[in-house]
Design an enzyme around this catalytic site. Structure first.
Site, mmCIF file in Angstrom:
data_model
loop_
_atom_site.group_PDB
_atom_site.id
_atom_site.type_symbol
_atom_site.label_atom_id
_atom_site.label_comp_id
_atom_site.label_asym_id
_atom_site.label_seq_id
_atom_site.Cartn_x
_atom_site.Cartn_y
_atom_site.Cartn_z
ATOM 1 N N SER A 1 15.806 -73.778 -61.422
ATOM 2 C CA SER A 1 16.364 -74.799 -61.664
ATOM 3 C C SER A 1 15.305 -76.272 -61.420
ATOM 4 C CB SER A 1 17.642 -75.126 -60.921
ATOM 5 O OG SER A 1 17.875 -76.567 -60.980
ATOM 6 N N ASP B 1 23.087 -74.848 -67.889
ATOM 7 C CA ASP B 1 24.057 -75.677 -67.484
ATOM 8 C C ASP B 1 24.757 -76.653 -67.731
ATOM 9 O OD1 ASP B 1 23.778 -74.629 -64.625
ATOM 10 O OD2 ASP B 1 22.579 -76.129 -64.478
ATOM 11 N N ARG C 1 19.400 -90.621 -59.270
ATOM 12 C CA ARG C 1 20.759 -89.621 -59.952
ATOM 13 C C ARG C 1 22.350 -90.766 -59.519
ATOM 14 N NH1 ARG C 1 19.019 -86.324 -61.670
ATOM 15 N NH2 ARG C 1 19.224 -84.014 -60.918
ATOM 16 N N ASP D 1 23.510 -83.573 -56.630
ATOM 17 C CA ASP D 1 24.217 -84.576 -57.037
ATOM 18 C C ASP D 1 25.645 -84.407 -57.661
ATOM 19 O OD1 ASP D 1 21.663 -84.632 -57.314
ATOM 20 O OD2 ASP D 1 20.970 -82.935 -58.760
#
Length: 420
Positions: free
Chosen positions: A174, A17, A96, A125
């Site tokens: 992922s 990504d 995060r 996220d």
């Protein structure tokens, strides 16, 4: 294509990504320069090596920020709050905000005009990153979400552009790894009926007939400070328990998770240390907190976990909840021994100077309780216990039989026979 947009700081892992985002931020968004910011929250060394190699191949200036201690501190706050979401320990959600703050700090220091991430528009996220970033004056860019990209498109784009793609099994899954947990999603795992292959797990071994292991965890004011008598810092303590508990297959979760946007997704997690520490902490709270405190704290813990899942660890409500959590945890000091065996972790002993417990009062070998209370004193309590429920059931039963109820005492006059 827009031009002259300055420099953008990208949350950079070197995976598919973010690798694709580097090119897109220049080609589609017109940024003159992209700097990558990689934040260390306990990932394995090879991830940093891959990120460095990818950044070099892309010609991206990479900044690496060590936030492991800060993240470990937040994990300990999660322990005090017995934090989980739908049954699994929070991991990515806790990391995060820590990552987002570090990236924003670098972006401001480097004079960037924007910050960017590689999150999709379907996950959590994006919200956790942007909850931090949107409190700044910088633009927020989300290429994967804004351009509606799929993983298949990204792989094809990377191949077409000759972009170096590392990590995540070549983009098949992922994967997100930090000190507290490891998550695996995507590919065939998106089908809830698929049984995952064993090789998706890296931290935990398959439960086997390995000999059971006893581990003693010491707490001070709700924070784990030692394992088997050895004092350790937060990072070292978590790493050690990840290894010890993972060897017994402890800390695997395969679940259907309800995301903030309402989507239901299949997630696989590994969290050995988190499982041990949360189990031990809750056991110690059970020894030192009163019944009322435990019942109310369960509500507070659930609300704290919800805010943490949303990435809102700095919200005013979160701070207010932590005031109660900190107050009750002042007495959560002592030791808990847990048994690691066959994929399970369970408490087998606990000790504390603050124990709300009297062995003699609870013992079946003692005639009386304490403070002048005898067993016979429970007779009156036993008579009243359930009285209202018995009365309600009696009234309902009589009503079904057609009996006229005259008062709440249970006495009534015989009803007239209405049958023909």
């Amino acid at each position: 294509m827009p031009e002259g947009n300055g420099t953008v700081a990208l949350a950079f892992s070197g995976g598919l990504d973010t690798t694709v985002c580097v090119s897109l931020l220049k080609e589609e968004y017109g940024y003159d320069e992209v700097i990558g910011v990689t934040v260390d929250v306990g990932q394995p060394d090879y991830e940093f090596e891959e990120a460095e190699e990818t950044a070099e191949a892309l010609g991206v200036e990479q900044h690496v920020v060590d936030a492991t201690e800060e993240f470990a501190d937040l994990c300990m706050e999660a322990v005090k709050a017995n934090a989980d979401y739908q049954g699994y320990p929070l991991g990515t959600a806790l990391a995060r905000p820590v990552i987002a703050k570090a990236i924003l700090s670098v972006a401001e220091e480097e004079g960037c005009s924007a910050v960017a991430h590689g999150c999709t528009g379907k996950g959590n996220d994006q919200l956790r990153f942007e909850a931090v970033w949107r409190d700044s004056d910088l633009d927020v860019i989300a290429p994967v979400r804004e351009l509606g990209l799929t993983r298949e498109w990204e792989n094809e784009y990377a191949a077409e552009k000759g972009l170096p793609v590392e990590g995540g099994d070549g983009g098949r899954y992922s994967i997100d790894t930090n000190l507290w947990s490891r998550s695996i999603e995507g590919s065939e795992l998106e089908d809830p009926s698929t049984i995952p292959a064993d090789d998706i797990y890296k931290w935990t071994e398959n439960p086997s007939d390995k000999d059971a292991e006893l581990v003693e965890v010491e707490f001070e004011e709700g924070v784990p400070v030692a394992v088997d008598g050895e004092e350790l810092g937060g990072v070292e303590l978590i790493e050690q328990l990840n290894e010890q508990a993972g060897a017994h297959g402890i800390g695997r979760t395969d679940m259907m998770e309800d995301r903030m946007l309402g989507l239901k997704v299949r997630e696989n997690y590994e969290h050995p240390a988190a499982t041990v520490l949360l189990t031990a902490h809750e056991a110690l709270e059970g020894l030192v907190l009163t019944q009322e405190e435990r019942q109310f704290k369960a509500q507070v813990d659930q609300e704290w976990s919800q805010k943490a899942y949303q990435g809102l660890v700095d919200a005013p409500l979160t701070g207010a909840l932590e005031a109660f959590i900190d107050d009750t945890n002042e007495r959560v000091t002592g030791t808990v021994t847990v048994k690691l065996e066959g994929g399970h972790c369970r408490p087998v002993s606990r000790e504390s100077d603050y124990a709300v417990y009297s062995e003699s009062a609870a013992s079946f070998n003692e005639e009386d309780v304490s403070g002048g209370i005898t067993q016979q004193d429970a007779t009156g309590v036993a008579k009243y216990h359930g009285f209202q429920s018995r009365l309600a059931n009696k009234i309902l039963d009589d009503a079904k039989k057609g009996a006229a109820v005259t008062d709440g005492s249970g006495d009534h006059a015989a009803s007239e026979d209405t049958e023909e």
